[in-house]
Design a protein around this motif. Structure first.
Motif, PDB file in Angstrom:
ATOM      1  N   ARG A   1       0.843  -1.191   0.000  1.00  0.00           N
ATOM      2  CA  ARG A   1       0.000   0.000   0.000  1.00  0.00           C
ATOM      3  C   ARG A   1       0.884   1.248   0.000  1.00  0.00           C
ATOM      4  O   ARG A   1       2.096   1.163   0.158  1.00  0.00           O
TER       5      ARG A   1
ATOM      6  N   ARG B   1      -5.890   0.856  -1.996  1.00  0.00           N
ATOM      7  CA  ARG B   1      -4.657   0.602  -1.239  1.00  0.00           C
ATOM      8  C   ARG B   1      -3.842   1.875  -1.019  1.00  0.00           C
ATOM      9  O   ARG B   1      -2.633   1.818  -0.841  1.00  0.00           O
TER      10      ARG B   1
ATOM     11  N   ASN C   1     -10.122   2.596   3.788  1.00  0.00           N
ATOM     12  CA  ASN C   1      -9.045   1.629   3.554  1.00  0.00           C
ATOM     13  C   ASN C   1      -8.297   1.303   4.842  1.00  0.00           C
ATOM     14  O   ASN C   1      -8.040   0.136   5.153  1.00  0.00           O
TER      15      ASN C   1
END
Length: 302
Positions: free
Chosen positions: A225, A256, A294
């Protein structure tokens, strides 16, 4: 005229930050890249930034939130940051275990801080990483530039394996900004990922300035990420502009990309990072994912 967005009155800024995430229909923000560390260590970090102009082409780096620890925590809560981190890092052997002890205590008295730990290539690193995981560490910080070490050093191999098996993310400064180091850039960390493809690396600062190379790694490895720390801001766009041709890839990687700020060590108001993301014009769904969803999913923030 100042090179930096001007500080706002605390109540005004807090209100503006809250209105930002309320407009998106979010319950708040999750910031994966904030710094809390022992006071004497933090003051040395601030002293470094006070003299960093030689690395930034003469750009000054004033610390916007040069305040006592309790006030800094209060600010994040006033902003509506639901979870944040205590990014801390050693620059020599023998520091990491001590820093981890401090961070465990900080997390214990600061429930909205994700218990953060760190590591360094040294004898005993596997043991103290295991200890930190058993104590409940939820995120690690690694700083290749400050530590001046090769992340693929064999001394770290078993520690990376432990972290990969535990699924605990590592926020890692491995890009070459604001100045390159011997082991910064995508190649050393690519060697780590070859050995540990399930390692949950969060590349700090979007990998600045090697943005596209680190996007390559995120596209190749499903657990890699990127965090937004300082990226896209006026300050960083002067130093290392994000290539416009990379925006479609950034949009595609939206599940991500995680909000990071570098609070309190930023040369502009916290709000500016949020506005810098908004003006990318990648849509509200992307913004909601980046600013909250996220990281909330990755860290189980309910």
């Amino acid at each position: 005229m100042s090179d930096h967005p001007q500080p706002l009155a605390p109540a005004t800024e807090a209100g503006d930050v809250r209105r930002f995430w309320e407009r998106l229909g979010l319950p708040g923000l999750v910031d994966v890249h904030t710094h809390f560390m022992p006071e004497r260590v933090l003051r040395k970090v601030w002293a470094y930034f006070d003299g960093v102009g030689a690395l930034t082409g003469g750009l000054e780096w004033p610390i916007t939130y040069r305040e006592e620890e309790a006030r800094r925590i209060s600010r994040l809560r006033e902003f509506g940051v639901r979870a944040f981190t205590a990014m801390l890092y050693p620059h020599k052997p023998g520091m990491a275990r001590w820093l981890n002890g401090w961070a465990a205590d900080f997390a214990g008295r600061t429930p909205d801080c994700l218990h953060t730990s760190t590591l360094f290539p040294e004898a005993g690193v596997e043991a103290y990483v295991r200890e930190a995981l058993e104590a409940g560490a939820r995120v690690f910080k690694a700083h290749v530039q400050v530590g001046a070490y090769d992340p693929a050093d064999e001394l770290l191999d078993r520690a990376w394996g432990l972290l990969a098996d535990a699924g605990v993310p590592v926020v890692i400064h491995c890009g070459s900004g604001p100045a390159p180091g011997k082991h910064t850039g995508p190649e050393p960390i690519a060697r780590v990922l070859t050995r540990h493809p399930r390692l949950r690396l969060v590349v700090a600062h979007m990998g600045m300035p090697e943005y596209e190379d680190f996007l390559d790694l995120a596209e190749r490895y499903g657990e890699v990420r990127l965090d937004t720390t300082m990226a896209f801001t006026d300050f960083s766009e002067r130093l290392a502009p994000f290539p416009r041709r990379g925006l479609p890839r950034l949009a595609d990687a939206g599940d991500r990309v995680l909000l990071g700020s570098d609070f309190p060590n930023i040369p502009y108001p916290y709000l500016h990072q949020l506005h810098a993301l908004e003006r990318l014009d990648l849509g509200e769904h992307w913004l909601r994912a980046v600013c909250h969803d996220n990281a909330a999913r990755l860290f189980g923030v309910s």
